[in-house]
Motif scaffolding. Structure first.
Motif, mmCIF file in Angstrom:
data_model
loop_
_atom_site.group_PDB
_atom_site.id
_atom_site.type_symbol
_atom_site.label_atom_id
_atom_site.label_comp_id
_atom_site.label_asym_id
_atom_site.label_seq_id
_atom_site.Cartn_x
_atom_site.Cartn_y
_atom_site.Cartn_z
ATOM 1 N N ALA A 495 37.514 42.750 40.471
ATOM 2 C CA ALA A 495 37.969 42.585 41.858
ATOM 3 C C ALA A 495 38.540 43.888 42.397
ATOM 4 C CB ALA A 495 39.020 41.483 41.930
ATOM 5 N N GLY A 496 39.350 44.575 41.582
ATOM 6 C CA GLY A 496 39.919 45.853 42.020
ATOM 7 C C GLY A 496 38.851 46.892 42.271
ATOM 8 N N HIS A 497 37.830 46.934 41.382
ATOM 9 C CA HIS A 497 36.744 47.915 41.546
ATOM 10 C C HIS A 497 35.982 47.670 42.851
ATOM 11 C CE1 HIS A 497 33.674 50.748 40.220
ATOM 12 N NE2 HIS A 497 32.770 49.877 40.636
ATOM 13 N N LEU A 498 35.671 46.387 43.133
ATOM 14 C CA LEU A 498 34.931 46.094 44.357
ATOM 15 C C LEU A 498 35.790 46.367 45.594
ATOM 16 C CD1 LEU A 498 32.313 45.092 45.549
ATOM 17 C CD2 LEU A 498 33.187 42.762 45.451
ATOM 18 N N LEU A 499 37.088 46.101 45.523
ATOM 19 C CA LEU A 499 37.970 46.404 46.659
ATOM 20 C C LEU A 499 37.955 47.889 46.973
ATOM 21 C CD1 LEU A 499 41.039 44.103 45.951
ATOM 22 C CD2 LEU A 499 39.704 44.130 48.047
ATOM 23 N N ARG A 500 37.929 48.722 45.932
ATOM 24 C CA ARG A 500 37.911 50.173 46.179
ATOM 25 C C ARG A 500 36.580 50.623 46.770
ATOM 26 N NH1 ARG A 500 39.776 50.218 40.911
ATOM 27 N NH2 ARG A 500 37.940 51.387 40.197
ATOM 28 N N ASP A 501 35.476 49.996 46.351
ATOM 29 C CA ASP A 501 34.151 50.453 46.777
ATOM 30 C C ASP A 501 33.682 49.813 48.078
ATOM 31 O OD1 ASP A 501 34.092 51.995 44.541
ATOM 32 O OD2 ASP A 501 32.728 50.700 43.399
ATOM 33 N N PHE A 502 34.125 48.571 48.354
ATOM 34 C CA PHE A 502 33.576 47.818 49.485
ATOM 35 C C PHE A 502 34.118 48.295 50.818
ATOM 36 C CE2 PHE A 502 33.250 44.222 52.373
ATOM 37 C CZ PHE A 502 31.964 43.769 52.140
ATOM 38 N N GLN A 541 31.972 37.104 44.430
ATOM 39 C CA GLN A 541 31.454 35.994 43.634
ATOM 40 C C GLN A 541 30.145 36.358 42.938
ATOM 41 O OE1 GLN A 541 31.805 32.777 46.779
ATOM 42 N NE2 GLN A 541 32.499 31.639 44.988
ATOM 43 N N ASP A 542 29.300 37.174 43.614
ATOM 44 C CA ASP A 542 28.026 37.587 43.026
ATOM 45 C C ASP A 542 28.208 38.569 41.878
ATOM 46 O OD1 ASP A 542 26.830 35.979 44.894
ATOM 47 O OD2 ASP A 542 26.373 37.632 46.275
ATOM 48 N N LEU A 543 29.290 39.372 41.942
ATOM 49 C CA LEU A 543 29.455 40.463 40.974
ATOM 50 C C LEU A 543 30.414 40.140 39.843
ATOM 51 C CD1 LEU A 543 29.614 43.559 43.352
ATOM 52 C CD2 LEU A 543 27.731 42.884 41.878
ATOM 53 N N LEU A 544 31.180 39.036 39.958
ATOM 54 C CA LEU A 544 32.165 38.735 38.915
ATOM 55 C C LEU A 544 31.476 38.543 37.565
ATOM 56 C CD1 LEU A 544 34.717 36.308 40.606
ATOM 57 C CD2 LEU A 544 35.086 38.672 39.886
ATOM 58 N N PRO A 545 32.071 39.089 36.508
ATOM 59 C CA PRO A 545 31.474 38.922 35.170
ATOM 60 C C PRO A 545 31.507 37.455 34.738
ATOM 61 C CG PRO A 545 33.668 39.879 35.012
ATOM 62 C CD PRO A 545 33.319 39.859 36.465
ATOM 63 N N ARG A 546 30.593 37.097 33.841
ATOM 64 C CA ARG A 546 30.543 35.727 33.338
ATOM 65 C C ARG A 546 31.616 35.504 32.279
ATOM 66 N NH1 ARG A 546 26.067 32.618 34.516
ATOM 67 N NH2 ARG A 546 24.495 33.654 35.816
ATOM 68 N N ALA A 547 31.916 34.258 31.996
ATOM 69 C CA ALA A 547 32.868 33.903 30.956
ATOM 70 C C ALA A 547 32.279 34.242 29.593
ATOM 71 C CB ALA A 547 33.192 32.417 31.048
ATOM 72 N N PRO A 548 33.115 34.315 28.562
ATOM 73 C CA PRO A 548 32.602 34.635 27.211
ATOM 74 C C PRO A 548 31.516 33.684 26.743
ATOM 75 C CG PRO A 548 34.992 34.834 27.268
ATOM 76 C CD PRO A 548 34.581 34.255 28.581
ATOM 77 N N ASP A 549 31.522 32.415 27.217
ATOM 78 C CA ASP A 549 30.479 31.478 26.775
ATOM 79 C C ASP A 549 29.207 31.575 27.618
ATOM 80 O OD1 ASP A 549 31.220 30.409 29.171
ATOM 81 O OD2 ASP A 549 32.064 28.546 28.380
ATOM 82 N N VAL A 555 35.325 31.460 39.786
ATOM 83 C CA VAL A 555 36.411 32.038 40.596
ATOM 84 C C VAL A 555 35.879 32.355 41.984
ATOM 85 C CG1 VAL A 555 38.005 33.967 40.837
ATOM 86 C CG2 VAL A 555 37.612 32.958 38.586
ATOM 87 N N ALA A 556 36.636 31.968 42.986
ATOM 88 C CA ALA A 556 36.264 32.251 44.380
ATOM 89 C C ALA A 556 37.435 32.958 45.070
ATOM 90 C CB ALA A 556 35.908 30.966 45.103
ATOM 91 N N VAL A 557 37.199 33.347 46.312
ATOM 92 C CA VAL A 557 38.201 34.110 47.054
ATOM 93 C C VAL A 557 38.642 33.332 48.289
ATOM 94 C CG1 VAL A 557 38.718 36.224 48.313
ATOM 95 C CG2 VAL A 557 37.249 36.303 46.301
#
Length: 601
Positions: A495-502, A541-549, A555-557
């Motif tokens: 989320a922090g990375h996308l906030l900096r780039d978006f 939502q499109d870029l969030l990493p998947r869960a370990p499984d 997660v939404a915003v």
């Protein structure tokens, strides 16, 4: 390395001109005459030497405020460079010096913004300059930064130059010591300022600049007044005016008259103080010097208080604050705000007294924040310099006893310069770490309100909107509880990375706490702001990493916004309104989900 002229390099020019350039800040009148004589006597000199002579004459005339002569020589230097077909190291050096002299000329003409732009150009290629060139340009930049109310930035330039010239060219060391003292005056470090100004005064015999001795004394007097040593201040002022009154009042009329007036008020000579205040005001207005107007009005208000004219004092101090805001001088600003608050309180007008006391606290807090690094850096630097000097003395004693001076002293110089660089790097790193959240790379909450206040003030001038948005990651806690903190941290980092780039470079994003973020969008209306935030929410939502499984995070915003000046003009209220809007949005989302779930069942 012993004091003296630097060794010749591929950038070096005529030796006579190099010596004049090294000396020109300390003896500008003599150096200007020498450079002009050189141009007359050597019309067929190499083109680069002729350009250099014009630059020396231009810079020397800037030092004594002869702007028309300076501009004429600068134009000839530019013309000479434009005709040159060479791109030698000497040519590149002269090109950078042109920007530096132009910047200094802008400063004398009070165009501080243009001055800073030219300074950045002059220092954009430090490898093209000789060390003395770079330190002289840094000296002028530091003086300009002081005029812009940024002593913490000025101090860095000056401190580096102070040590360099102490060992390489002592006459310039006195000039640096004076300006370090002036910086510490802005920072309110009276002991440090007094020490540096007395150092400069003790070395003033090496300076051939008109009024240097008296400028040292007038600044020292201001320092003594602020530490309650009025008798000592009176002595310094009398010595300053007695030694070189004409030159002093010619080059720095407003500053000196204001210091004299403040001394006369402290000693009860109000009529004489009034005369000096009016003279200082006329001089400052004539130079379009906002800080000079502000300090003169400060003294005018003090005189009015002593005479029992309370309303006249308040009016004078209001004008003072207006000018001090235009030309930042935080020390004088908070002193004036406190004085206005005290007057209103004495009249029983507690509502206004409280309001002005709030302004005093805000400006005093800004002053403390601005100057804390300066005072700390100066204390540390003095300890470090003392250690450096002891080590150099020890190295010199060893050199004499072992007849190996040159090798040992160069080794010590290299080591100490490395230490100085390392200390600066550590300071920069610590300041950066203190202002950013390590996980997301975003600014942290500590800087949120100061940054927003500055942005609102800037956009208020152009009547531009500012959007304040609060964002929250829905279902983050459930994800974190189910998959662990490592997976949760990956979500926050993404989320922090996308906030900096978006968002745009001018936008500002903060980690507010936990899974909450705050964003400022200047020059953006409500409709555009909502659209951009909706796009960001979908993109996240499109870029969030998947869960370990391997499953999607879920997660939404959610977000809520407030708009300046439509909703409110107060920074803390904008954040509160955006936060309230966020929770309202989250409730709507939950209610909609509940309704949808009921329909499905």
């Amino acid at each position: 390395m012993s004091a003296g002229h630097p060794p010749a390099t591929a950038r070096s020019l005529d030796a006579t001109l190099e010596a004049a350039w090294l000396n020109h800040p300390c003896s500008p009148i003599d150096t200007a005459a020498m450079a002009e004589s050189y141009l007359i006597a050597h019309p067929a000199a190499p083109p680069n030497d002729l350009v250099f002579a014009h630059l020396i004459a231009a810079s020397s005339n800037v030092r004594v405020a002869e702007t028309s002569r300076a501009r004429a020589h600068l134009a000839k230097a530019r013309s000479g460079l434009s005709r040159s077909t060479s791109r030698s190291p000497a040519f590149q050096r002269l090109l950078q010096i042109v920007h530096g002299v132009h910047a200094a000329l802008h400063w004398v003409e009070r165009d501080l913004v243009a001055s800073m732009v030219s300074f950045e150009r002059a220092l954009s290629q430090p490898d093209a300059l000789e060390p003395s060139d770079e330190h002289y340009i840094r000296l002028w930049r530091a003086i300009t930064l002081l005029g812009l109310g940024k002593p913490e930035l000025a101090f860095r330039d000056l401190l580096i130059g102070l040590e360099y010239f102490r060992f390489h060219y002592p006459p310039a060391h006195a000039l640096m010591a004076f300006n370090v003292g002036a910086t510490l005056l802005h920072a309110g470090d009276w002991d440090g300022a007094e020490s540096c100004l007395r150092m400069a005064l003790s070395e003033s015999g090496r300076i051939g600049m008109p009024g240097f001795d008296t400028m040292c004394r007038s600044n020292l007097a201001y320092c003594l007044i602020n530490t309650g040593r009025v008798e000592e201040a009176t002595l310094e002022i009398n010595l300053a005016l007695a030694q070189n009154r004409r030159e002093l009042l010619l080059f720095r009329p407003g500053d000196v008259m204001t210091t004299v007036a403040e001394n006369l008020i402290e000693t009860g000579h109000l009529q004489e103080a009034t005369d000096y205040v009016f003279d200082a005001l006329d001089a400052a207005i004539g130079r379009d010097y906002s800080m000079g107007v502000g300090t003169a009005k400060w003294n005018q208000g003090r005189i009015a208080v002593e005479q029992g004219k309370v309303q006249e004092a308040i009016s004078a101090w209001r004008v003072a604050l207006w000018n001090l805001r235009r030309h930042p001088h935080l020390t004088q600003f908070w002193k004036t705000a406190l004085a206005v608050s005290t007057l209103y309180a004495a009249r029983g007008d507690y509502r206004r007294a409280f309001r002005w006391h709030q302004r005093f606290h805000a400006s005093h807090r800004r002053w403390q924040d601005t100057t804390r690094d300066v005072r700390l850096a100066y204390s540390q630097a003095m300890l470090q310099m003392e250690a450096i000097r002891r080590e150099r003395d020890a190295a010199e004693a060893e050199r004499i006893s072992l007849l190996q001076a040159k090798t040992e002293l160069e080794a010590v110089n290299t080591e100490l310069q490395t230490r100085f660089t390392e200390i600066e790097a550590i300071h920069d790193e610590l300041r950066e770490q203190a202002s950013r959240d390590p996980l997301t790379g975003l600014l942290n909450r500590r800087n949120l309100l100061p940054t927003l206040n500055a942005m609102l003030e800037k956009n208020a001038i152009g009547k531009q909107n500012v959007i304040v948005a609060m964002l929250d990651l829905d279902r983050f806690k459930q994800f974190n509880d189910k998959h662990g903190h490592v997976a949760g941290d990956q979500i926050l980092a993404a989320a922090g990375h996308l906030l900096r780039d978006f968002f745009r470079d001018e936008d500002r994003a903060f980690r507010y706490g936990g899974d909450e973020f705050c964003i400022f969008l200047p020059r953006t209306n409500r409709m555009v702001g909502e659209a951009r935030l909706e796009a960001f929410a979908q993109g996240l939502q499109d870029l969030l990493p998947r869960a370990p499984d391997g499953s999607r995070s879920g997660v939404a915003v959610s977000f809520g916004i407030a708009c300046f000046p439509e909703d409110t003009m107060q920074a803390h209220e904008l954040v509160a309104l955006a936060d309230a809007a966020l929770y309202k949005s989250k409730r709507r989302r939950k209610e909609a989900a509940a309704v949808a779930s009921g329909i499905q069942h």
